[in-house]
Enzyme design. Structure first.
Site, PDB file in Angstrom:
ATOM      1  N   TYR A  87       0.854  -1.190   0.000  1.00  0.00           N
ATOM      2  CA  TYR A  87       0.000   0.000   0.000  1.00  0.00           C
ATOM      3  C   TYR A  87       0.894   1.246   0.000  1.00  0.00           C
ATOM      4  O   TYR A  87       1.478   1.619   1.022  1.00  0.00           O
ATOM      5  CB  TYR A  87      -0.913   0.033   1.226  1.00  0.00           C
ATOM      6  CG  TYR A  87      -1.989  -1.032   1.279  1.00  0.00           C
ATOM      7  CD1 TYR A  87      -2.293  -1.824   0.171  1.00  0.00           C
ATOM      8  CD2 TYR A  87      -2.718  -1.244   2.439  1.00  0.00           C
ATOM      9  CE1 TYR A  87      -3.276  -2.794   0.234  1.00  0.00           C
ATOM     10  CE2 TYR A  87      -3.717  -2.206   2.506  1.00  0.00           C
ATOM     11  CZ  TYR A  87      -3.979  -2.983   1.407  1.00  0.00           C
ATOM     12  OH  TYR A  87      -4.961  -3.949   1.467  1.00  0.00           O
TER      13      TYR A  87
ATOM     14  N   GLY B 194     -18.909  -4.410  -2.911  1.00  0.00           N
ATOM     15  CA  GLY B 194     -18.777  -4.692  -4.346  1.00  0.00           C
ATOM     16  C   GLY B 194     -18.299  -3.469  -5.098  1.00  0.00           C
ATOM     17  O   GLY B 194     -17.792  -2.503  -4.521  1.00  0.00           O
ATOM     18  N   GLY B 195     -18.449  -3.515  -6.419  1.00  0.00           N
ATOM     19  CA  GLY B 195     -18.268  -2.333  -7.241  1.00  0.00           C
ATOM     20  C   GLY B 195     -16.876  -1.764  -7.334  1.00  0.00           C
ATOM     21  O   GLY B 195     -16.703  -0.622  -7.776  1.00  0.00           O
TER      22      GLY B 195
END
Length: 311
Positions: free
Chosen positions: A68, A226-227
């Protein structure tokens, strides 16, 4: 103030979402995924202030990775979090930073790479031991899949993780992006959590979740709404979720997170954000009560696969 109550953090703050268990630690069921802190690369003080707010809101479970921001996020955690905060940090190995690549990470699945990744995490976090480290495989998506010398046998990987645990460099072992068969094979190693893509609209791993309940393994879904990529269904677009949110005076995102907490007792959430208001909304999702009728309506939402290639 320090307290031994399971409902309170080390600083005496009510645990966000109540108390859960992770690798022998009592933690808040609503945690914090640190990945999006990379967006604050140009404002380090804002990032540190956000992490202090995480602690103030009763979150004591933070998920991170060396890849990250090429160590930037881990360094933020090192600088922002204090031992007296009692925060359980969970990291992951199986990929390393690749700042110049098509995506900013590359797979690092070989045993020597797993060990090197743990060492990198220890250094950037400034700790001698990481409470939990997830072995992120590529057995299921979404995301890149291993090929060539990155196709590594599970037993070889687990042998390295167990050795690192025996050496005291990691406290416990988790798994990520795995199949039910891989989890079953890994159980003798003492797995404490599983991170797979899972949400109200993508419930591919229901049998695995139930095995985790039986084995007292924490279920920590990523992409809980989601998404994340264009091909993925979004929880917040689901009419039943929108209707429930309107009825409760909440947002669809909060309802989607609350459903996960209601769905199984071993669920721990790690929603991420770089915005304080969004953080507070995520934590507030842990306070939402869903009655039987609302739960039945949400349970009836059609599940669609999240296993799509990384764009």
């Amino acid at each position: 103030m320090t307290t031994s109550s399971p409902e309170l953090t080390a600083a005496g703050v009510p645990r966000a979402g109540g108390a859960g268990t992770l690798g022998g630690h009592t933690v808040s069921r609503v945690g914090f995924g640190a990945m999006q802190l990379e967006r604050l690369h140009g404002d380090r003080q804002a990032a540190i202030a956000l992490l202090r707010r995480v602690v103030e809101l009763g979150v004591d479970h933070v998920d991170t990775a060396q890849f990250y921001g090429n160590g930037f996020v881990n360094e933020l955690l090192r600088d922002a979090l204090r031992p007296e905060d009692g925060v359980v940090i969970v990291s992951k190995v199986g990929a390393d930073p690749d700042p110049g690549g098509r995506i900013p990470l590359r797979l690092a699945q070989r045993p020597e790479e797993l060990r090197a990744s743990v060492e990198d995490n220890l250094k950037s976090l400034g700790v001698e031991r990481i409470p939990v480290v997830n072995l992120r495989r590529t057995d299921v998506g979404p995301g890149v899949r291993a090929e060539g010398d990155q196709l590594v046998d599970l037993d070889d990987q687990l042998a390295t993780m167990i050795a690192l645990r025996d050496e005291g460099k990691i406290g416990a072992i988790g798994l990520s992006a795995v199949t039910l068969d891989v989890l079953r094979r890994a159980l003798p190693a003492g797995i404490v959590c599983v991170q797979n893509a899972y949400s109200l609209v993508s419930r591919d791993y229901e049998e695995m979740l139930r095995l985790c309940v039986d084995e007292r393994i924490a279920w920590v879904p990523f992409f809980p709404l989601g998404g994340a990529f264009p091909a993925m269904p979004k929880v917040t677009d689901e009419p039943a979720v929108v209707a429930a949110a309107e009825s409760l005076g909440r947002t669809p995102a909060q309802v989607g997170l609350a459903w996960l907490l209601h769905h199984a007792p071993n669920v721990l959430l790690i929603p991420g954000t770089a915005d304080a208001g969004h953080l507070e909304a995520n934590v507030a999702a842990g306070e939402i009560e869903l009655d039987g009728t609302t739960l039945a309506t949400l349970d009836a939402v059609q599940s669609r696969s999240l296993d799509v290639p990384l764009a």
